[in-house]
Design a protein around this motif. Structure first.
Motif, PDB file in Angstrom:
ATOM      1  N   VAL A   1       0.950  -1.335   0.117  1.00 30.03           N
ATOM      2  CA  VAL A   1      -0.130   0.031   0.390  1.00 30.03           C
ATOM      3  C   VAL A   1       1.289   0.909   0.227  1.00 30.03           C
ATOM      4  CG1 VAL A   1      -1.637   1.137   1.390  1.00 30.03           C
ATOM      5  CG2 VAL A   1      -2.088  -1.125   1.208  1.00 30.03           C
ATOM      6  N   GLU A   2       0.709   2.230  -1.239  1.00 32.10           N
ATOM      7  CA  GLU A   2       1.942   3.562  -1.022  1.00 32.10           C
ATOM      8  C   GLU A   2       1.233   4.649  -1.112  1.00 32.10           C
ATOM      9  OE1 GLU A   2       4.764   2.506  -4.859  1.00 32.10           O
ATOM     10  OE2 GLU A   2       2.069   2.309  -5.564  1.00 32.10           O
ATOM     11  N   PHE A   3       1.346   5.246   0.257  1.00 28.92           N
ATOM     12  CA  PHE A   3       1.307   6.685   0.149  1.00 28.92           C
ATOM     13  C   PHE A   3       1.926   7.631   0.106  1.00 28.92           C
ATOM     14  CE2 PHE A   3      -0.645   3.342   3.215  1.00 28.92           C
ATOM     15  CZ  PHE A   3      -1.676   4.188   3.789  1.00 28.92           C
ATOM     16  N   PRO A   4       1.519   8.944  -0.612  1.00 33.85           N
ATOM     17  CA  PRO A   4       2.650  10.326  -0.903  1.00 33.85           C
ATOM     18  C   PRO A   4       3.631  10.297   0.096  1.00 33.85           C
ATOM     19  CG  PRO A   4       0.109  10.914  -1.212  1.00 33.85           C
ATOM     20  CD  PRO A   4       0.551   9.155  -0.346  1.00 33.85           C
ATOM     21  N   THR A   5       3.430  10.366   1.048  1.00 32.03           N
ATOM     22  CA  THR A   5       4.456  10.613   1.892  1.00 32.03           C
ATOM     23  C   THR A   5       5.155   9.822   3.048  1.00 32.03           C
ATOM     24  OG1 THR A   5       2.923  12.227   3.528  1.00 32.03           O
ATOM     25  CG2 THR A   5       3.693  12.691   2.068  1.00 32.03           C
ATOM     26  N   PRO A   6       6.240  10.134   3.880  1.00 33.03           N
ATOM     27  CA  PRO A   6       6.266   8.694   4.825  1.00 33.03           C
ATOM     28  C   PRO A   6       6.063   8.561   6.159  1.00 33.03           C
ATOM     29  CG  PRO A   6       8.419  10.811   4.785  1.00 33.03           C
ATOM     30  CD  PRO A   6       7.366  10.661   3.478  1.00 33.03           C
ATOM     31  N   ASP A   7       5.399  10.117   6.365  1.00 31.09           N
ATOM     32  CA  ASP A   7       4.141  10.161   7.335  1.00 31.09           C
ATOM     33  C   ASP A   7       3.471   9.550   7.632  1.00 31.09           C
ATOM     34  OD1 ASP A   7       6.395  12.237   8.605  1.00 31.09           O
ATOM     35  OD2 ASP A   7       5.475  14.234   8.434  1.00 31.09           O
ATOM     36  N   GLU A   8       2.807   9.946   6.000  1.00 29.50           N
ATOM     37  CA  GLU A   8       1.214   8.886   6.431  1.00 29.50           C
ATOM     38  C   GLU A   8       1.926   7.357   6.232  1.00 29.50           C
ATOM     39  OE1 GLU A   8      -1.853  10.870   2.748  1.00 29.50           O
ATOM     40  OE2 GLU A   8       0.424  11.371   2.185  1.00 29.50           O
ATOM     41  N   THR A   9       3.079   6.513   5.783  1.00 31.24           N
ATOM     42  CA  THR A   9       3.065   5.440   5.796  1.00 31.24           C
ATOM     43  C   THR A   9       2.252   4.946   7.617  1.00 31.24           C
ATOM     44  OG1 THR A   9       5.129   5.724   5.748  1.00 31.24           O
ATOM     45  CG2 THR A   9       4.132   5.400   3.484  1.00 31.24           C
ATOM     46  N   VAL A  10       3.579   5.855   8.448  1.00 28.24           N
ATOM     47  CA  VAL A  10       3.470   5.196   9.761  1.00 28.24           C
ATOM     48  C   VAL A  10       2.046   5.762  10.341  1.00 28.24           C
ATOM     49  CG1 VAL A  10       4.845   6.381  11.598  1.00 28.24           C
ATOM     50  CG2 VAL A  10       6.293   6.438   9.655  1.00 28.24           C
ATOM     51  N   ALA A  11       1.371   6.840  10.039  1.00 26.69           N
ATOM     52  CA  ALA A  11      -0.096   6.867  10.740  1.00 26.69           C
ATOM     53  C   ALA A  11      -0.370   5.906  10.001  1.00 26.69           C
ATOM     54  CB  ALA A  11      -0.189   8.626   9.871  1.00 26.69           C
ATOM     55  N   ALA A  12      -0.548   5.536   8.632  1.00 29.13           N
ATOM     56  CA  ALA A  12      -1.095   4.024   8.896  1.00 29.13           C
ATOM     57  C   ALA A  12      -1.003   2.613   9.048  1.00 29.13           C
ATOM     58  CB  ALA A  12      -0.509   3.919   7.573  1.00 29.13           C
ATOM     59  N   VAL A  13      -0.097   2.507   9.772  1.00 32.33           N
ATOM     60  CA  VAL A  13      -0.054   1.629  10.619  1.00 32.33           C
ATOM     61  C   VAL A  13      -0.077   1.658  12.124  1.00 32.33           C
ATOM     62  CG1 VAL A  13       1.883   0.616  11.793  1.00 32.33           C
ATOM     63  CG2 VAL A  13       2.688   0.835   9.368  1.00 32.33           C
ATOM     64  N   ASN A  14      -0.098   2.807  12.557  1.00 36.24           N
ATOM     65  CA  ASN A  14      -0.837   3.268  13.832  1.00 36.24           C
ATOM     66  C   ASN A  14      -2.158   3.434  13.513  1.00 36.24           C
ATOM     67  OD1 ASN A  14       1.924   4.032  15.728  1.00 36.24           O
ATOM     68  ND2 ASN A  14       1.555   5.451  14.484  1.00 36.24           N
ATOM     69  N   ALA A  15      -2.871   3.280  12.971  1.00 38.89           N
ATOM     70  CA  ALA A  15      -3.910   3.787  12.766  1.00 38.89           C
ATOM     71  C   ALA A  15      -4.770   1.603  11.891  1.00 38.89           C
ATOM     72  CB  ALA A  15      -4.554   4.094  11.733  1.00 38.89           C
ATOM     73  N   GLY A  16      -4.582   1.149  12.134  1.00 32.34           N
ATOM     74  CA  GLY A  16      -4.329  -0.296  12.313  1.00 32.34           C
ATOM     75  C   GLY A  16      -4.334  -0.689  10.235  1.00 32.34           C
ATOM     76  N   GLU A  17      -4.409   0.775   9.329  1.00 32.47           N
ATOM     77  CA  GLU A  17      -5.048   0.507   8.027  1.00 32.47           C
ATOM     78  C   GLU A  17      -4.031  -0.519   7.198  1.00 32.47           C
ATOM     79  OE1 GLU A  17      -4.729   4.057   6.488  1.00 32.47           O
ATOM     80  OE2 GLU A  17      -6.455   5.181   7.762  1.00 32.47           O
ATOM     81  N   VAL A  18      -2.483  -0.714   8.374  1.00 31.99           N
ATOM     82  CA  VAL A  18      -1.666  -1.799   7.037  1.00 31.99           C
ATOM     83  C   VAL A  18      -0.866  -2.459   8.816  1.00 31.99           C
ATOM     84  CG1 VAL A  18      -1.208  -0.469   5.089  1.00 31.99           C
ATOM     85  CG2 VAL A  18      -0.303  -0.395   7.472  1.00 31.99           C
ATOM     86  N   ASP A  19       0.164  -3.548   8.308  1.00 30.92           N
ATOM     87  CA  ASP A  19       0.277  -4.363   9.690  1.00 30.92           C
ATOM     88  C   ASP A  19       2.129  -3.954  10.256  1.00 30.92           C
ATOM     89  OD1 ASP A  19      -1.824  -6.212   9.251  1.00 30.92           O
ATOM     90  OD2 ASP A  19      -0.663  -6.945   7.713  1.00 30.92           O
ATOM     91  N   ALA A  20       2.671  -3.010   8.096  1.00 26.43           N
ATOM     92  CA  ALA A  20       4.012  -2.490   8.630  1.00 26.43           C
ATOM     93  C   ALA A  20       4.305  -1.614   7.637  1.00 26.43           C
ATOM     94  CB  ALA A  20       5.111  -4.223   8.889  1.00 26.43           C
ATOM     95  N   VAL A  21       5.249  -1.099   7.845  1.00 26.30           N
ATOM     96  CA  VAL A  21       6.001  -0.079   7.302  1.00 26.30           C
ATOM     97  C   VAL A  21       7.514  -0.215   7.147  1.00 26.30           C
ATOM     98  CG1 VAL A  21       7.186   1.548   8.997  1.00 26.30           C
ATOM     99  CG2 VAL A  21       6.424   2.691   6.525  1.00 26.30           C
ATOM    100  N   LEU A  22       7.951  -0.081   5.960  1.00 24.88           N
ATOM    101  CA  LEU A  22       8.713  -0.039   5.511  1.00 24.88           C
ATOM    102  C   LEU A  22       9.631   0.979   5.297  1.00 24.88           C
ATOM    103  CD1 LEU A  22      11.384  -1.895   4.937  1.00 24.88           C
ATOM    104  CD2 LEU A  22      10.654  -2.050   2.126  1.00 24.88           C
ATOM    105  N   ALA A  23      10.700   1.173   5.733  1.00 26.43           N
ATOM    106  CA  ALA A  23      11.269   2.675   5.499  1.00 26.43           C
ATOM    107  C   ALA A  23      12.675   3.338   5.731  1.00 26.43           C
ATOM    108  CB  ALA A  23      11.052   4.197   6.097  1.00 26.43           C
ATOM    109  N   ASP A  24      13.654   3.908   5.652  1.00 29.81           N
ATOM    110  CA  ASP A  24      14.636   4.063   6.059  1.00 29.81           C
ATOM    111  C   ASP A  24      15.037   4.179   8.087  1.00 29.81           C
ATOM    112  OD1 ASP A  24      16.107   4.810   4.000  1.00 29.81           O
ATOM    113  OD2 ASP A  24      15.783   6.878   3.281  1.00 29.81           O
ATOM    114  N   LYS A  25      15.818   2.720   8.166  1.00 24.32           N
ATOM    115  CA  LYS A  25      15.594   3.013   9.516  1.00 24.32           C
ATOM    116  C   LYS A  25      16.225   4.407  10.952  1.00 24.32           C
ATOM    117  CE  LYS A  25      17.331  -0.107  12.669  1.00 24.32           C
ATOM    118  NZ  LYS A  25      18.279  -1.051  12.866  1.00 24.32           N
ATOM    119  N   ASP A  26      16.795   5.298   9.459  1.00 21.46           N
ATOM    120  CA  ASP A  26      17.504   5.879   9.920  1.00 21.46           C
ATOM    121  C   ASP A  26      16.554   7.009  10.393  1.00 21.46           C
ATOM    122  OD1 ASP A  26      20.619   6.032  10.102  1.00 21.46           O
ATOM    123  OD2 ASP A  26      20.263   6.615   8.387  1.00 21.46           O
ATOM    124  N   PHE A  27      15.039   7.388   9.746  1.00 31.49           N
ATOM    125  CA  PHE A  27      14.032   7.770   9.566  1.00 31.49           C
ATOM    126  C   PHE A  27      13.328   7.312  10.686  1.00 31.49           C
ATOM    127  CE2 PHE A  27       9.308   7.717   8.161  1.00 31.49           C
ATOM    128  CZ  PHE A  27       8.449   9.033   8.193  1.00 31.49           C
TER     129      PHE A  27
END
Length: 235
Positions: free
Chosen positions: A146-172
């Motif tokens: 599931v793709e999102f335009p911004t990195p913050d939205e990917t994290v928000a999707a996990v917190n909201a239970g919309e997805v199971d996990a997020v993959l991004a740079d570990k530093d971020f």
């Protein structure tokens, strides 16, 4: 940011950068600690400090331009700025249409983050930012992307239970994990390190930044800056 644009842009019809002009550095301004907008409304982060130092060493006058990630490559090609310095990983696909400096980081890990460390990332529903090497990687696995335009939205999707996990740079993701109930699941190494991107017609300008990066590697100041911003991938 470790990122992969899936489409290419037409080359600009205008001539290459004139060395006497101000160099415009394009960044996203939305991917800490690499780049972000501070409370004063200015570009900040590791790449702001790095870019300013590189310009000083190359004896160039530089200014910063922000641009949304999904159009950052086309707007380089059309001449809206002269270089990209935006957490962009060096990949063979991007090298077909642009030239990169040598990396100013070594390849550093991307990470899966979820509410539970027991998530099977190969069968889960995984969020990633559109046009990144992380989204490209997820698409090669058995996971549902599931793709999102911004990195913050990917994290928000996990917190909201919309997805199971997020993959991004570990530093971020690291400071987010420290401040929330999210947890690291696993790491994966993608891309060939992060570098500055230029139009293929601007080889002289790219060379000036390459020399400045090399001088920072040689005197240890690049590793010191990576340490300051808690970014992996030191030399």
């Amino acid at each position: 940011m470790n990122k992969l644009i899936l489409s290419t842009a037409a080359l600009a019809l205008t001539a290459g950068f004139a060395m006497a002009d101000t160099v415009r550095l394009g960044t996203e301004g939305a991917y800490p600690p690499y780049n972000f907008i501070n409370d004063a409304g200015e570009v900040d982060g590791f790449e702001r400090e790095l870019g300013d130092e590189l310009c000083a060493r190359a004896e160039l006058t530089c200014e910063w331009v922000t641009n949304d990630w999904d159009s950052i490559i086309p707007n380089l090609q059309s001449g809206n700025y002269d270089a990209i310095i935006a957490g962009m990983s060096i990949t063979p696909e991007r090298e077909e249409t642009m030239d990169f400096t040598k990396g100013y980081t070594l390849p550093s890990p991307s990470a899966y983050v979820a509410m539970s460390a027991d998530i099977d990332v190969n069968t889960a529903i995984v969020a990633a930012q559109t046009g990144t090497i992380q989204s490209d990687h997820v698409a090669t696995t058995g996971a549902t992307l599931v793709e999102f335009p911004t990195p913050d939205e990917t994290v928000a999707a996990v917190n909201a239970g919309e997805v199971d996990a997020v993959l991004a740079d570990k530093d971020f993701l690291a400071p987010i994990v420290e401040e929330t109930e999210l947890t690291f699941v696993s790491d994966v190494y993608l891309g060939g390190g992060i570098g500055m991107a230029f139009r293929e017609s601007d080889d002289e300008l790219r060379g000036k930044f390459d020399a400045a990066i090399a001088s920072m590697k040689a005197d240890g100041s690049l590793n010191a800056m990576l340490d300051k911003w808690e970014i992996e991938g030191k030399f």
